[in-house]
Motif scaffolding. Structure first.
Motif, PDB file in Angstrom:
ATOM      1  N   LEU A  93       0.972  -1.238   0.013  1.00  0.00           N
ATOM      2  CA  LEU A  93       0.042  -0.027   0.065  1.00  0.00           C
ATOM      3  C   LEU A  93       1.088   1.197   0.159  1.00  0.00           C
ATOM      4  O   LEU A  93       1.021   2.044   0.923  1.00  0.00           O
ATOM      5  N   GLY A 117       0.082   7.825  10.180  1.00  0.00           N
ATOM      6  CA  GLY A 117      -0.527   6.760   9.319  1.00  0.00           C
ATOM      7  C   GLY A 117      -1.446   5.721  10.366  1.00  0.00           C
ATOM      8  O   GLY A 117      -1.620   5.983  11.455  1.00  0.00           O
ATOM      9  N   GLY A 118      -1.565   4.572   9.866  1.00  0.00           N
ATOM     10  CA  GLY A 118      -2.423   3.556  10.358  1.00  0.00           C
ATOM     11  C   GLY A 118      -1.903   3.124  11.804  1.00  0.00           C
ATOM     12  O   GLY A 118      -2.649   2.841  12.536  1.00  0.00           O
ATOM     13  N   THR A 119      -0.737   2.857  11.903  1.00  0.00           N
ATOM     14  CA  THR A 119       0.057   2.333  13.028  1.00  0.00           C
ATOM     15  C   THR A 119      -0.445   3.478  14.129  1.00  0.00           C
ATOM     16  O   THR A 119      -0.889   2.923  15.199  1.00  0.00           O
ATOM     17  N   ASN A 177      -4.095   3.458  14.915  1.00  0.00           N
ATOM     18  CA  ASN A 177      -4.764   2.214  15.754  1.00  0.00           C
ATOM     19  C   ASN A 177      -4.221   2.449  17.083  1.00  0.00           C
ATOM     20  O   ASN A 177      -4.941   2.027  18.098  1.00  0.00           O
ATOM     21  N   HIS A 187      -4.598  -5.631  11.262  1.00  0.00           N
ATOM     22  CA  HIS A 187      -3.167  -5.204  10.914  1.00  0.00           C
ATOM     23  C   HIS A 187      -2.204  -5.463  12.221  1.00  0.00           C
ATOM     24  O   HIS A 187      -2.793  -5.306  13.260  1.00  0.00           O
ATOM     25  N   THR A 236     -11.714  -4.163  10.516  1.00  0.00           N
ATOM     26  CA  THR A 236     -10.736  -3.613   9.436  1.00  0.00           C
ATOM     27  C   THR A 236     -11.854  -3.369   8.080  1.00  0.00           C
ATOM     28  O   THR A 236     -12.514  -4.310   7.849  1.00  0.00           O
ATOM     29  N   GLY A 276     -10.796  -2.888   4.435  1.00  0.00           N
ATOM     30  CA  GLY A 276      -9.871  -2.791   3.633  1.00  0.00           C
ATOM     31  C   GLY A 276      -8.354  -3.615   4.302  1.00  0.00           C
ATOM     32  O   GLY A 276      -7.958  -3.012   4.992  1.00  0.00           O
ATOM     33  N   THR A 291      -5.033  -5.210   4.946  1.00  0.00           N
ATOM     34  CA  THR A 291      -3.744  -5.060   4.156  1.00  0.00           C
ATOM     35  C   THR A 291      -3.430  -6.204   3.116  1.00  0.00           C
ATOM     36  O   THR A 291      -2.818  -6.120   2.072  1.00  0.00           O
ATOM     37  N   ASP A 339     -10.274   0.125  11.761  1.00  0.00           N
ATOM     38  CA  ASP A 339      -9.040   0.463  10.811  1.00  0.00           C
ATOM     39  C   ASP A 339      -9.429   0.354   9.566  1.00  0.00           C
ATOM     40  O   ASP A 339      -9.607  -0.553   8.699  1.00  0.00           O
ATOM     41  N   ALA A 389      -7.532   2.106   7.283  1.00  0.00           N
ATOM     42  CA  ALA A 389      -6.308   2.650   6.802  1.00  0.00           C
ATOM     43  C   ALA A 389      -6.388   2.729   5.197  1.00  0.00           C
ATOM     44  O   ALA A 389      -6.070   3.654   4.664  1.00  0.00           O
ATOM     45  N   TYR A 390      -6.794   1.479   4.799  1.00  0.00           N
ATOM     46  CA  TYR A 390      -6.767   1.481   3.198  1.00  0.00           C
ATOM     47  C   TYR A 390      -7.936   1.581   2.646  1.00  0.00           C
ATOM     48  O   TYR A 390      -8.180   2.662   1.645  1.00  0.00           O
ATOM     49  N   ASP A 432      -5.962   6.350   6.118  1.00  0.00           N
ATOM     50  CA  ASP A 432      -4.642   6.903   5.572  1.00  0.00           C
ATOM     51  C   ASP A 432      -4.794   7.562   4.408  1.00  0.00           C
ATOM     52  O   ASP A 432      -5.654   6.960   3.575  1.00  0.00           O
ATOM     53  N   HIS A 480      -2.044   8.237   2.533  1.00  0.00           N
ATOM     54  CA  HIS A 480      -0.871   8.107   1.714  1.00  0.00           C
ATOM     55  C   HIS A 480      -1.087   6.519   1.116  1.00  0.00           C
ATOM     56  O   HIS A 480      -0.177   5.847   0.691  1.00  0.00           O
ATOM     57  N   LYS A 481      -2.265   6.105   1.208  1.00  0.00           N
ATOM     58  CA  LYS A 481      -2.460   4.779   0.362  1.00  0.00           C
ATOM     59  C   LYS A 481      -3.429   5.367  -0.783  1.00  0.00           C
ATOM     60  O   LYS A 481      -3.067   5.848  -1.795  1.00  0.00           O
TER      61      LYS A 481
HETATM   62  C1  LIG Z   1      -1.149   0.044   5.859  1.00  0.00           C
HETATM   63  C2  LIG Z   1      -2.144  -0.169   6.962  1.00  0.00           C
HETATM   64  C3  LIG Z   1      -1.813   0.189   8.474  1.00  0.00           C
HETATM   65  C4  LIG Z   1      -0.575   0.687   8.811  1.00  0.00           C
HETATM   66  O1  LIG Z   1      -0.558   2.093   8.503  1.00  0.00           O
HETATM   67  P1  LIG Z   1       0.735   3.120   8.256  1.00  0.00           P
HETATM   68  O2  LIG Z   1       0.259   4.167   7.565  1.00  0.00           O
HETATM   69  O3  LIG Z   1       1.831   2.141   7.627  1.00  0.00           O
HETATM   70  O4  LIG Z   1       1.263   3.091   9.785  1.00  0.00           O
HETATM   71  C5  LIG Z   1      -2.671  -0.037   9.380  1.00  0.00           C
HETATM   72  N1  LIG Z   1      -3.849  -1.076   9.109  1.00  0.00           N
HETATM   73  C6  LIG Z   1      -4.127  -1.202   7.927  1.00  0.00           C
HETATM   74  C7  LIG Z   1      -5.438  -2.081   7.381  1.00  0.00           C
HETATM   75  C8  LIG Z   1      -3.219  -0.911   6.938  1.00  0.00           C
HETATM   76  O5  LIG Z   1      -3.469  -1.250   5.573  1.00  0.00           O
END
Ligand SMILES: *Cc1c(COP(=O)(O)O)cnc(C)c1O
Length: 492
Positions: free
Chosen positions: A99, A159-161, A164, A193, A242, A244, A246, A271, A273-274, A300, A302-303
């Protein structure tokens, strides 16, 4: 202003009225080095693997700290060129492992302005307009995630980390947890994730209860049973879903999970993020139905948002949920300053010094508009559907399932897991394609290793997809043996 024939002073500043004049010639050098580096690489990845890249870096970058500097142009040309030539370039249509998005030029240009102005988002007196912009944009985006929320708000994250982590922290500190927050039981699927497990560890919480997800998504009935049969019935609970995943882009059944969590008075963190940016697509936002019912959402940009790293959000339906993050530091937000009307920024993050990542996000939203962003998302998801159709029509390949978002899992039909792994490493060593890998059951329910194509390039063409499949066939013809791939061309 220096005479044009003089080399720029490497100690010139980027800001102030003279900043743009100092930057212009340097940018010219940077842009040339980017173009030359991409030409020299002529593929998604430098060939030769870590050994060749490491040697090129060591050779071209020495000495790291010369006694006398080389000057700005030489340093930029050499090191930007080195990084460009040795990059895994997500703008290449065959760079599709992670991603890891190709950033939009408009967002990268905005990020340059952020670097030149360098607002720091930890106090108003370091970021007057940037902090006001952050408030405005985060409120707008949070309102889209939680349209029914009483007072939607969002924090900008790396970001996602981080999102979360904040989601788990807010659940631990929620008033309902009334001192029992450290007993918080986190329930998530095996599809969640890895950062969810790390966040629980970091926050001193009990290890999360990880429910199997044989169908790829978290089953509300399994969550119900786990919450009912919990070993610690008095403790607060948090369900992590979640939107989306990963590994496969699957979206958990959010309405069912929201209802189950509510029935057990558990909180829900999603989550996304995606998948979160699907909210911008009129054709696809229904895939996120139920998202707004979460107590917190990770998203996120940046995805599926085409921002340079970092561009994340943590949204909540009610600003009051963010109260546990309030914090005082006498030099940044003294109480009398806050009373006098200076905005208090410390509660917007666990970080102190913080980049104005909101600028590139705001510029992108305005430049593309909802329709423009939605079109990029739709095109990307359609490209994934096309790739899946190509795989499905190829008797030498096995498709795992039709993609929900933009991730396609496939493997050479009848291949061993060792062959799948070798195909991926062979393509990496040759610098011809960057594919990811994921474990998932096949149609017979057997856990297998799959090649993963995570499409994030909205401009990818059908020919690129056909060429990618051809590369996989060529790499598979090499068998499962060790990868001794002759470097296509060593990095200079
Ligand atoms: C990418 C992703 C994360 C982590 O995000 P970062 O931006 O890399 O910190 C968390 N959860 C999911 C589902 C992701 O795809």
């Amino acid at each position: 202003m220096p005479a044009p024939h003089l080399p720029p002073d490497p100690a010139s500043l980027a800001g102030g009225p003279a900043g743009p004049r100092a930057l212009a010639p340097l940018l010219h050098t940077v842009l040339e080095a980017l173009a030359d580096g991409a030409d020299a690489r002529c593929g998604p990845l430098p060939p030769g693997g870590p050994g060749a890249v490491g040697r090129a870096v060591a050779c071209r970058c020495a000495p790291v700290l010369p006694r006398q500097g080389t000057g700005a142009h030489e340093a930029l040309r050499e090191l930007v060129g080195l990084l460009a030539e040795g990059a895994a370039d997500p703008a290449d249509p065959h760079c599709a492992a992670h991603l890891h998005c190709p950033p939009l030029a408009v967002a990268a240009a905005a990020d340059l302005a952020a670097a030149a102005l360098n607002p720091s988002m930890d106090s108003w007196d370091q970021a007057p307009a940037a902090s006001a912009l952050e408030t405005l944009v985060t409120e707008e985006l949070a309102g889209r995630v939680h349209p029914g929320g009483p007072d939607p708000a969002a924090l900008v994250t790396t970001g996602g980390t981080e999102g979360n982590q904040l989601g788990l922290l807010l659940a631990r500190e929620a008033p309902g947890a009334s001192g029992d927050g450290h007993r918080l039981r986190v329930l998530c699927g095996a599809n969640a994730h890895h950062s969810v497990l790390r966040a629980a560890w970091l926050l001193g919480l009990p290890a999360p209860h990880v429910l199997p997800t044989p169908a790829g998504t978290l089953d509300p009935a399994a969550v119900h049973t786990a919450l009912r049969d919990t070993p610690d019935p008095g403790a607060p609970a948090l369900v992590v879903a979640t939107a989306g995943t990963t590994d496969s882009g699957a979206v958990d059944p959010l309405p069912g999970l929201a209802a189950t969590a509510a029935a057990h008075r558990a909180r829900l963190h999603v989550d996304a993020a995606y998948g979160g940016p699907l909210l911008f697509s009129a054709a696809r936002r229904h895939l996120l139905d139920g998202l707004g019912r979460a107590h917190s959402v990770t998203l996120d940009l940046h995805k599926l948002g085409w921002q340079p790293v970092a561009a994340g959000l943590l949204t909540v339906p009610d600003r009051a949920f963010l109260k546990p993050l309030e914090h005082r530091a006498a030099y940044l937000n003294p109480g009398d300053d806050t009373e006098a009307g200076l905005p208090d920024l410390l509660g917007r993050s666990l970080r102190t010094t913080r980049r104005p990542d909101i600028l590139k996000i705001a510029v992108t939203l305005r430049a593309l508009g909802e329709e423009g962003l939605g079109a990029l998302i739709d095109r990307t998801c359609e490209a994934a559907a096309q790739l899946a159709a190509l795989v499905d029509s190829d008797p030498r390949l096995e498709l795992r399932t039709r993609p929900v978002l933009s991730t396609v899992l496939f493997r050479p039909a009848g291949a061993t897991d060792a062959l799948v792994a070798a195909v991926r490493r062979r393509l990496l060593a040759d610098g011809r394609a960057v594919l990811g890998r994921a474990h998932a059951p096949d149609t017979g329910g057997r856990e297998r290793l799959w090649l993963k194509a995570t499409l994030l390039n909205p401009h990818v063409q059908p020919d690129d997809l056909a060429a990618l499949i051809k590369l996989v066939h060529e790499a598979a013809a090499g068998g499962a043996g060790p990868v001794h791939s002759p470097a296509r061309r060593a990095v200079r």
